[in-house]
Enzyme design. Sequence first.
Site, mmCIF file in Angstrom:
data_model
loop_
_atom_site.group_PDB
_atom_site.id
_atom_site.type_symbol
_atom_site.label_atom_id
_atom_site.label_comp_id
_atom_site.label_asym_id
_atom_site.label_seq_id
_atom_site.Cartn_x
_atom_site.Cartn_y
_atom_site.Cartn_z
ATOM 1 N N GLU A 24 41.332 90.041 48.236
ATOM 2 C CA GLU A 24 42.711 90.237 48.671
ATOM 3 C C GLU A 24 43.674 89.645 47.643
ATOM 4 O O GLU A 24 43.398 88.618 47.028
ATOM 5 C CB GLU A 24 42.939 89.606 50.048
ATOM 6 C CG GLU A 24 42.185 90.325 51.161
ATOM 7 C CD GLU A 24 42.521 89.818 52.557
ATOM 8 O OE1 GLU A 24 42.593 90.653 53.477
ATOM 9 O OE2 GLU A 24 42.702 88.589 52.726
ATOM 10 N N CYS A 49 41.345 76.153 55.648
ATOM 11 C CA CYS A 49 41.517 77.401 54.893
ATOM 12 C C CYS A 49 40.590 78.487 55.425
ATOM 13 O O CYS A 49 39.376 78.278 55.548
ATOM 14 C CB CYS A 49 41.236 77.145 53.410
ATOM 15 S SG CYS A 49 41.386 78.622 52.373
ATOM 16 N N CYS A 55 49.575 81.448 52.970
ATOM 17 C CA CYS A 55 48.687 80.466 52.343
ATOM 18 C C CYS A 55 47.584 80.035 53.308
ATOM 19 O O CYS A 55 47.844 79.643 54.441
ATOM 20 C CB CYS A 55 49.518 79.254 51.917
ATOM 21 S SG CYS A 55 48.569 77.954 51.130
#
EC number: 2.1.1.192
Length: 396
Positions: A118, A146, A368
């Site tokens: 991505e 994450c 993020c």
Amino acid sequence: MNHALNIDARNGNAPRIDETTPRALPSLAGMTREELRLVAIDCGVEEKKAKMRAEQLWRWIYHYGVTSFDEMTNISKDLRAVIADKYALHRPKLIDRQVSVDGTRKYLIELAPGVECETVFIPDVARSGALCVSSQVGCTLNCTFCHTGTQALVRNLTAAEIVAQVMIARDDLDEWPTSNENRKITNIVFMGMGEPLYNLDHVATSIDIISDGEGIAISRRRTTVSTSGVVPKIEELGARTGTMLAISLHATNDTLRDELVPLNKKYPLVELMNAIRAYPGLGNSKRVTFEYVMLKGVNDSLAEAKALVKLLKGIPAKINLIPFNPWPKSPYECSDWDQIEAFADVVNKAGYASPIRTPRGRDIFAACGQLRSESQKVKASVLRKQRLADGASPQA
């Protein structure tokens, strides 16, 4: 003199193609200047003229972004025909493109069957924007905040695959030919999937291509490479690329950072800070960016803010405070906005710029910490069987 361009070596991670499937021609898009010179020789150009032909190819590919050899009007038709018989100009396949309500664009790119990454374009309020590129499919670091960390590492990206992300985004944004006026992509950030310093050779080569002033021309000073703290490679990154450095920090003590960023167990904070201080060119005009995700009740106290100031003492730095972006089954919550502002106030008063990053692309999982593809690593035994079926050595 014999010259051979070993395309298979450049794409050593790519799966073998079954003999019944027409073999795709290797693409010139993503090649270095030297590789293009060897292409010219491979296509019958005299060695003394090969550099000039490579320069022509370079300009058409990286300045004009052409996708057809017919557009290369300063190269003879005969030579174009020979090149087109052996090579192509294709990009990897764009599988999906999503646009957020805030203008952020996320691209899902197929690099090979079942291998996807991505890439995210983040527009700024001014006439500028950053392209967040991936350096690996998946990741080995398992950072607990994450989403990419929940996907096992599939493989490193080649330099050509990293460059292709930029080219695909520029195709979509209609940014060919390269111009210094009204650019949409003005910055490159290696903050997508993967740990760039675990793929430094390909990352460095891709930066050489992207920053070249006669092509894509996004300068090294506008390129930032983010690492979770691969200490032995930090100085080498600076020496080889001259880019800006970002550190995925998120904690001010080893106990908490061991939990959030498990790599810290191998390279603790004292070693990390020493490596940062040795980064080539570090100074007020080349500050380190420290990324600090704000996790409610975990690392967002004012005591942590004061500890952060103490930890960074003497380092030219700015701190990006990142409101946590949730993802399915994530174990954390974002800090309250008042708490984030209070944290930023402590850091600001100590003399550090500490902008609070506005969440972008949350609605399309492009923010993020939210990137993740569905690619899975193919077992080595399966790859060996594929190679044997193709008639190759199992060690190939």
